[in-house]
Design an enzyme around this catalytic site. Structure first.
Site, short mmCIF file in Angstrom:
data_model
loop_
_atom_site.label_atom_id
_atom_site.label_comp_id
_atom_site.label_asym_id
_atom_site.label_seq_id
_atom_site.Cartn_x
_atom_site.Cartn_y
_atom_site.Cartn_z
N ASP A 6 4.18 -6.07 3.32
CA ASP A 6 3.93 -4.94 4.20
C ASP A 6 5.13 -4.81 5.14
O ASP A 6 6.27 -4.91 4.69
CB ASP A 6 2.61 -5.13 4.94
CG ASP A 6 1.95 -3.81 5.33
OD1 ASP A 6 2.68 -2.93 5.82
OD2 ASP A 6 0.73 -3.65 5.17
N HIS A 64 0.82 -1.21 0.00
CA HIS A 64 0.00 0.00 0.00
C HIS A 64 0.85 1.26 0.00
O HIS A 64 1.88 1.34 0.67
CB HIS A 64 -0.99 0.01 1.17
CG HIS A 64 -0.40 0.05 2.54
ND1 HIS A 64 -0.16 1.23 3.22
CD2 HIS A 64 -0.01 -0.93 3.39
CE1 HIS A 64 0.33 0.97 4.41
NE2 HIS A 64 0.44 -0.34 4.54
N HIS A 124 4.50 3.06 12.86
CA HIS A 124 3.52 4.14 13.04
C HIS A 124 4.06 5.26 13.92
O HIS A 124 3.30 6.04 14.48
CB HIS A 124 2.18 3.62 13.57
CG HIS A 124 1.34 2.97 12.53
ND1 HIS A 124 -0.02 2.86 12.62
CD2 HIS A 124 1.67 2.39 11.35
CE1 HIS A 124 -0.50 2.25 11.55
NE2 HIS A 124 0.53 1.94 10.77
N ASP A 134 6.15 2.13 6.38
CA ASP A 134 4.90 1.36 6.29
C ASP A 134 3.96 2.14 5.37
O ASP A 134 3.34 3.11 5.79
CB ASP A 134 4.31 1.21 7.69
CG ASP A 134 2.96 0.53 7.72
OD1 ASP A 134 2.58 -0.09 6.71
OD2 ASP A 134 2.27 0.65 8.74
N GLU A 153 -5.28 1.23 2.80
CA GLU A 153 -4.95 0.18 3.77
C GLU A 153 -4.96 0.69 5.20
O GLU A 153 -5.42 0.00 6.11
CB GLU A 153 -3.58 -0.42 3.43
CG GLU A 153 -3.27 -1.73 4.14
CD GLU A 153 -2.66 -1.57 5.52
OE1 GLU A 153 -2.55 -2.57 6.25
OE2 GLU A 153 -2.29 -0.42 5.89
N GLU A 154 -4.45 1.89 5.42
CA GLU A 154 -4.33 2.40 6.78
C GLU A 154 -5.68 2.66 7.44
O GLU A 154 -5.74 2.84 8.66
CB GLU A 154 -3.47 3.68 6.81
CG GLU A 154 -2.01 3.48 6.46
CD GLU A 154 -1.24 2.66 7.49
OE1 GLU A 154 -1.85 2.23 8.49
OE2 GLU A 154 -0.03 2.45 7.29
#
EC number: 3.4.11.-
Length: 342
Positions: free
Chosen positions: A238, A67, A318, A184, A218-219
């Protein structure tokens, strides 16, 4: 340019293209341009995601997904002093973005810079600067413009619903570490583009027709919830989670057996483990306790597929993320092994 150098250069470009979930057109266009440069067919789906098709030695179709969307925010409201309240896009802690530089993107294409702060932002004045709870309601964006009122901000064209992106702060160190926001999952997108580059330049063909889905939601949980019907199995590329009782490492590729959405396909996960062993790829098998992938979304959407998940280990995911070129290389090798290139 070697694959490693290409992946790092591409990753640096990608992380600096603002693309919070739903605001991904420029990032998708960049990836599409690279894939087409390598002579692979591309199409944009209705959700704005990208599908890249590579013909294989057989007509059975498998899929890879990564993503391009990232964490970010959106303007919730404008305060009377000219600062902004925001709402999160994706899941992160306020501690991880406090003090970060950001950009505000208006609907008519203007871009302004700013900084994310706690409301009690000065230890020289605020009694609760250290203790104020870091929650959405207590955070603001300070705009780098001469604004003293809501009306001043509105005059700039900024309004509720405008996207806010976080500056990446990319750095590639002499020791091979890659430090940046948005690893990410832009690290994996760069890996897949590196694989396409090597395939194109060496005229390599995968064992099966392969469709690569570059998803863009995706998030927020539904990036790849729809996939082409001819895909029989899907591997999400990922990131690997790193934690005290987990096996993940920045230097290795993680193969996830289970995350918060449940177990991944036993046979396909086993195949990836076998491929890693056979090809002397540095890998771990792991459990991700607070995690869901594009494959999770695909399975949740009722698609009839086998699914698995791999990715380079990312520290402080994150947050202010970091991985290592060795983790990137091991992920690159496992993707190539899975595709059975000849």
């Amino acid at each position: 340019m070697e694959a490693k150098e290409y992946i790092i250069k591409t990753l640096q470009t990608l992380v600096n293209i603002p693309s919070p979930s739903g605001f991904t057109k420029k990032a998708i266009e960049f990836v599409k341009g690279e894939a087409e440069r390598f002579a692979y067919a591309c199409e944009i789906n209705q959700k704005g995601g990208l599908i890249i098709t590579i013909e294989g030695r057989s007509n059975e179709t498998v899929g890879l997904t990564a993503h391009v969307d990232t964490l970010g925010a959106m303007v919730r409201s404008i305060n009377s002093d000219g600062t902004l309240q925001f709402t999160m896009v994706g899941g992160y802690t306020m501690h991880s973005v406090e003090g970060s530089y950001c950009k505000i993107h208006t609907r008519d294409g203007r871009v302004y810079t700013g900084t994310i702060l706690i409301k009690s932002c000065s230890v020289h004045y605020h009694d609760d600067a250290r203790t104020m709870e870091r929650t959405e309601k207590n955070m603001i964006v300070r705009i780098d413009e001469i604004v003293n009122s809501k009306e001043d901000v509105l005059a700039l064209g900024i309004n509720s619903g405008d996207y806010i992106s976080f500056d990446a702060e990319f750095e590639y160190t002499e020791k091979g570490f890659i430090k940046s926001r948005h690893l990410d999952d832009k690290a994996s997108v760069a890996v897949l583009l590196g694989v396409l580059k090597e395939m194109s330049e060496n005229k390599l063909v995968p064992g099966k027709r392969t469709k690569i889905l570059i998803s863009n939601y995706e998030e927020v949980g539904f990036g790849a919830s729809w996939i082409p019907e001819d895909i029989s199995e899907l591997v999400a590329v990922d990131m690997g989670v790193i934690g005290d009782d987990l096996n993940g490492s920045e230097y290795k590729v993680s193969i996830c057996a289970k995350d918060s959405s449940g177990p991944y396909d036993y046979e396909l996960t086993g195949k990836l483990i076998s491929l890693a062993k056979e090809n002397n790829i540095d890998y771990v098998v792991d459990i991700f306790p607070h995690y869901g992938s594009d494959v999770s979304a695909v399975l949740g959407g009722g698609n009839n597929i086998r699914g698995a998940l791999i990715g380079q280990g990312v520290h402080a995911s994150h947050g202010m993320e970091r991985t290592h070129i060795k983790g990137i290389e091991n992920t690159f090798k496992l993707v190539k092994a899975y595709l059975d290139l000849r």
